[in-house]
Design a protein around this motif. Structure first.
Motif, PDB file in Angstrom:
ATOM      1  N   ARG A  93      10.099  -5.835   4.108  1.00  0.00           N
ATOM      2  CA  ARG A  93       8.705  -5.458   3.878  1.00  0.00           C
ATOM      3  C   ARG A  93       8.623  -4.040   3.315  1.00  0.00           C
ATOM      4  N   LYS A  94       7.728  -3.843   2.364  1.00  0.00           N
ATOM      5  CA  LYS A  94       7.551  -2.524   1.778  1.00  0.00           C
ATOM      6  C   LYS A  94       6.964  -1.566   2.803  1.00  0.00           C
ATOM      7  N   ASP A  95       7.280  -0.286   2.638  1.00  0.00           N
ATOM      8  CA  ASP A  95       6.722   0.730   3.526  1.00  0.00           C
ATOM      9  C   ASP A  95       5.211   0.790   3.349  1.00  0.00           C
ATOM     10  N   SER A  96       4.506   1.023   4.451  1.00  0.00           N
ATOM     11  CA  SER A  96       3.053   1.147   4.368  1.00  0.00           C
ATOM     12  C   SER A  96       2.684   2.461   3.699  1.00  0.00           C
ATOM     13  N   GLN A  97       1.592   2.445   2.964  1.00  0.00           N
ATOM     14  CA  GLN A  97       1.113   3.634   2.264  1.00  0.00           C
ATOM     15  C   GLN A  97      -0.361   3.830   2.571  1.00  0.00           C
ATOM     16  N   GLY A  98      -0.797   5.086   2.534  1.00  0.00           N
ATOM     17  CA  GLY A  98      -2.217   5.362   2.706  1.00  0.00           C
ATOM     18  C   GLY A  98      -2.679   5.143   4.135  1.00  0.00           C
ATOM     19  N   ILE A  99      -3.939   4.753   4.277  1.00  0.00           N
ATOM     20  CA  ILE A  99      -4.531   4.567   5.602  1.00  0.00           C
ATOM     21  C   ILE A  99      -4.232   3.147   6.052  1.00  0.00           C
ATOM     22  N   CYS A 100      -3.329   3.004   7.012  1.00  0.00           N
ATOM     23  CA  CYS A 100      -2.771   1.693   7.334  1.00  0.00           C
ATOM     24  C   CYS A 100      -3.811   0.699   7.821  1.00  0.00           C
ATOM     25  N   PHE A 101      -4.850   1.166   8.528  1.00  0.00           N
ATOM     26  CA  PHE A 101      -5.784   0.213   9.124  1.00  0.00           C
ATOM     27  C   PHE A 101      -6.817  -0.321   8.136  1.00  0.00           C
TER      28      PHE A 101
END
Length: 255
Positions: A93-101
């Motif tokens: 899975r790609k790393d999360s970016q920005g505001i995760c929620f």
């Protein structure tokens, strides 16, 4: 937003909602906590790129007392290997970016839903001429190029007058890329106590790069910071986070 999400939501509201019988809360941040001299300290991850202490610098002593970071002692590539060894579903899975929620919600839609619109003037920096209207100063950041909605560009946001709800723009990118080697910081949060050393290291954005710096306090909540080399793009509203070796001491807001 990551700073306040961590302090107010992940390690704030979440702590308040769960049963008090849970003594510790584990999260997947790349950071470490040590207990020394009856105090808890926030320390960097061995992965210089993924280290997330910058985003955790506004946690309090009480908050890190209850936190544990199980993957903090690993580098990202080691975590990927562990996930592959156990054939976990999220191993690629790609790393999360920005505001995760936010998920698939656009940032502008999120802001509009919660803050609404506050129309104001878009002004050319050099001439003072009103070139258009904007929906609210909080939709824009210094250096922003897209989303201004004007022809004849490229235009850059070079300043925000929050008191008068004005956005100042220019075609001259040098106005936002001017090199500086000093700035002022306020609204400090120190995880243990204010530093006694004058010579520290500082980050002014997430990433692996540090500046050697000197910190000169004007009072308890205002200090002048001198960094060892000039940097472009230092702007009011950014966070400056201070380090003593691997120890993340806390930080403040550039003003």
């Amino acid at each position: 937003p990551d700073m306040f999400c961590n302090r107010l939501i992940k390690f704030g509201e979440f702590y308040d909602k769960i049963d008090a019988s849970f003594e510790k809360v584990a999260s997947g941040h790349y950071a470490n906590i040590s207990y020394e001299n009856e105090k808890y300290y926030l320390k960097r991850s061995p992965d210089p790129i993924k280290d997330q202490t910058y985003f955790l610098a506004y946690l309090t002593q009480q908050q890190i007392t209850r936190a544990i970071f199980p993957i903090g002692k690993y580098e990202k590539k080691e975590i990927r290997k562990i996930a592959a060894d156990y054939n976990l579903a999220n191993q690629t899975r790609k790393d999360s970016q920005g505001i995760c929620f936010l998920g698939q919600i656009k940032f502008s839609d999120f802001i509009k839903h919660h803050l609404g619109e506050l129309p104001g003037d878009i002004i050319e920096m050099e001439t003072g001429k009103i070139l258009g209207k904007h929906p609210g100063y909080y939709y824009f950041t210094i250096g922003q190029r897209s989303g201004i909605g004007l022809s004849g560009g490229p235009w850059f946001v070079v300043e925000k007058n929050i008191a008068e709800n004005k956005i100042l723009i220019s075609k001259n990118v040098e106005l936002i890329e001017k090199e500086k080697n000093h700035f002022t910081v306020t609204n400090f949060n120190w995880i243990t106590e204010p530093p006694t050393k004058k010579n520290l290291r500082v980050k002014i954005r997430h990433g692996e790069h540090f500046f050697d710096c000197s910190l000169k306090f004007q009072n308890d909540n205002l200090a002048e910071v001198l960094i060892d080399r000039p940097d472009r793009g230092i702007a009011a509203g950014q966070f400056a986070v201070f380090y003593d070796g691997d120890y993340c001491l806390g930080g403040g807001v550039i003003c």
